[in-house]
Scaffold this active site. Structure first.
Site, PDB file in Angstrom:
ATOM      1  N   HIS A   1     -14.565 -54.970  21.349  1.00 35.28           N
ATOM      2  CA  HIS A   1     -13.892 -55.880  20.510  1.00 35.28           C
ATOM      3  C   HIS A   1     -14.697 -57.162  20.719  1.00 35.28           C
ATOM      4  CE1 HIS A   1     -10.175 -53.995  19.506  1.00 35.28           C
ATOM      5  NE2 HIS A   1     -10.512 -53.162  20.087  1.00 35.28           N
ATOM      6  N   GLY A   2     -14.580 -58.137  19.850  1.00 39.18           N
ATOM      7  CA  GLY A   2     -14.924 -59.519  20.120  1.00 39.18           C
ATOM      8  C   GLY A   2     -16.323 -59.339  19.480  1.00 39.18           C
TER       9      GLY A   2
ATOM     10  N   ASP B   1      -5.449 -53.050  13.942  1.00 37.41           N
ATOM     11  CA  ASP B   1      -6.066 -53.520  15.041  1.00 37.41           C
ATOM     12  C   ASP B   1      -4.946 -54.185  15.870  1.00 37.41           C
ATOM     13  OD1 ASP B   1      -8.041 -54.740  16.535  1.00 37.41           O
ATOM     14  OD2 ASP B   1      -8.316 -56.428  15.234  1.00 37.41           O
TER      15      ASP B   1
ATOM     16  N   ASN C   1     -14.631 -59.901  13.299  1.00 37.00           N
ATOM     17  CA  ASN C   1     -13.515 -60.603  12.340  1.00 37.00           C
ATOM     18  C   ASN C   1     -14.148 -62.167  12.196  1.00 37.00           C
ATOM     19  OD1 ASN C   1     -11.383 -61.551  11.116  1.00 37.00           O
ATOM     20  ND2 ASN C   1     -10.054 -61.416  12.673  1.00 37.00           N
ATOM     21  N   THR C   2     -14.084 -62.885  13.374  1.00 36.25           N
ATOM     22  CA  THR C   2     -14.500 -64.449  13.308  1.00 36.25           C
ATOM     23  C   THR C   2     -15.690 -64.439  12.397  1.00 36.25           C
ATOM     24  OG1 THR C   2     -13.382 -64.553  15.391  1.00 36.25           O
ATOM     25  CG2 THR C   2     -14.721 -66.352  14.650  1.00 36.25           C
TER      26      THR C   2
HETATM   27  P1  13P Z   1     -14.135 -61.428  16.683  1.00 36.37           P
HETATM   28  O1  13P Z   1     -12.980 -62.162  16.065  1.00 36.37           O
HETATM   29  O2  13P Z   1     -14.554 -62.066  17.825  1.00 36.37           O
HETATM   30  O3  13P Z   1     -15.087 -60.915  15.905  1.00 36.37           O
HETATM   31  O4  13P Z   1     -13.402 -60.195  17.079  1.00 36.37           O
HETATM   32  C1  13P Z   1     -12.809 -59.161  16.321  1.00 36.37           C
HETATM   33  C2  13P Z   1     -11.990 -58.052  16.863  1.00 36.37           C
HETATM   34  O5  13P Z   1     -12.232 -57.752  18.155  1.00 36.37           O
HETATM   35  C3  13P Z   1     -10.749 -57.457  16.306  1.00 36.37           C
HETATM   36  O6  13P Z   1     -10.240 -56.700  17.260  1.00 36.37           O
END
Ligand code: 13P
Length: 287
Positions: A207-208, A84, A231-232
């Site tokens: 992403h995000g 990533d 991820n978060t």
């Molecule tokens: P988040 O942490 O906002 O879920 O985003 C993850 C991401 O885009 C990893 O590349």
């Protein structure tokens, strides 16, 4: 089954659903993501940042761990091991380590340089049977030390990068890593639609993925997004469940301090978060 991400994402574009990239941080994360994918019969992309790899030891450690889990837990659904937001050097290290997919994030370079370096990485990825993601525009916020300006992508630049032969493309459309602020204006669907039109139907990446409203996720998928990174959300779920366990004093009861007990509620919370994402993205039963 460890594979690159080509077929799973092309199938997702056609089927109008998205494959989740779940970023991992340790063994609990990897096991939770992979076993949930198997239970839900969903394809999965395991995402690894350079920072997470350094935390776990190295890219070699990560590749060996994920491959061994896949083999020894009898995983039959397709699982890609994907770098990533890779730098040039990190991409080379992942090729060496046996990852099956890389993201070269050249979005902070002047566009011509992004093109040149992406192009070089495409040939290396091809030679090694790997898939490659590129980025145009910049995802706002911070992803494990990689800070993005939040620039909205220029569709013409997206067209040029896609034409180089990348397998999938991340375009900044107002998305941000981490939680979204209350006054976030939302995703820029006009730009997404334009990018979709000029990039020849290649899978687009959002992403995000943490905290984007359901209807925006569905609309993004309808406009060609076939990979959504998360991820978060898993980190928050893990932290909340661990906090609850400790605040209830369970670590002080019997052998509640045993890491296999202490980390179990957090791992279960990751599994639930991953399952929720598979359901929202429409990938359940697609593998
Ligand atoms: P988040 O942490 O906002 O879920 O985003 C993850 C991401 O885009 C990893 O590349």
């Amino acid at each position: 089954m460890i594979v690159n991400a080509k077929q799973m994402l092309e199938t997702a574009v056609k089927g109008k659903y998205a494959v989740a990239q779940i970023n991992i941080n340790n063994l609990e994360w990897a096991k939770a993501a992979i076993t949930t994918a198997q239970e839900q019969k969903s394809p999965l992309i395991v995402g690894v940042t350079g920072g997470a790899a350094r935390y776990m030891g190295s890219f070699n450690v990560v590749a060996a761990m994920v491959k061994a889990l896949d083999r020894d837990l009898g995983i039959t659904v397709p699982v890609a091991i994907h770098l990533d937001h890779g730098s040039y050097e990190e991409c080379l290290a992942c090729i060496e380590a046996g990852f099956t997919s890389i993201m070269f994030d050249g979005s902070h370079f002047p566009f011509e340089e992004n093109m040149k370096k992406t192009s070089e990485m495409i040939s290396l990825a091809r030679k090694n049977g790997m898939t490659i993601e590129a980025e145009v525009g910049a995802i706002g916020g911070e992803e494990d030390g990689v800070v993005g300006s939040g620039d909205i992508a220029d569709p013409e630049e997206c067209r040029k990068i896609a034409a180089l032969g990348v397998d999938f493309l991340a375009a900044g459309i107002g998305n941000i890593h981490g939680s979204y602020p209350a006054d976030w204006p939302g995703l820029d669907f006009d730009v997404l639609e334009q990018v979709s039109k000029v990039t020849g139907g290649i899978p687009l990446v959002l992403h995000g993925g943490t905290g984007i409203e359901e209807d925006m996720i569905k609309k993004a998928i309808s406009l060609g997004v076939a990979k959504i990174n998360v991820n978060t959300e898993c980190q928050l779920a893990f932290a909340a469940a661990t906090r609850e366990y400790i605040e209830a004093g369970l670590d002080k009861k019997d052998k509640g301090f045993d890491p296999r007990k202490l980390l179990a509620p957090g791992a279960a919370a990751i599994k639930k978060a991953v399952k929720d994402k598979f359901e929202l993205f429409g990938s359940v039963g697609k593998a």
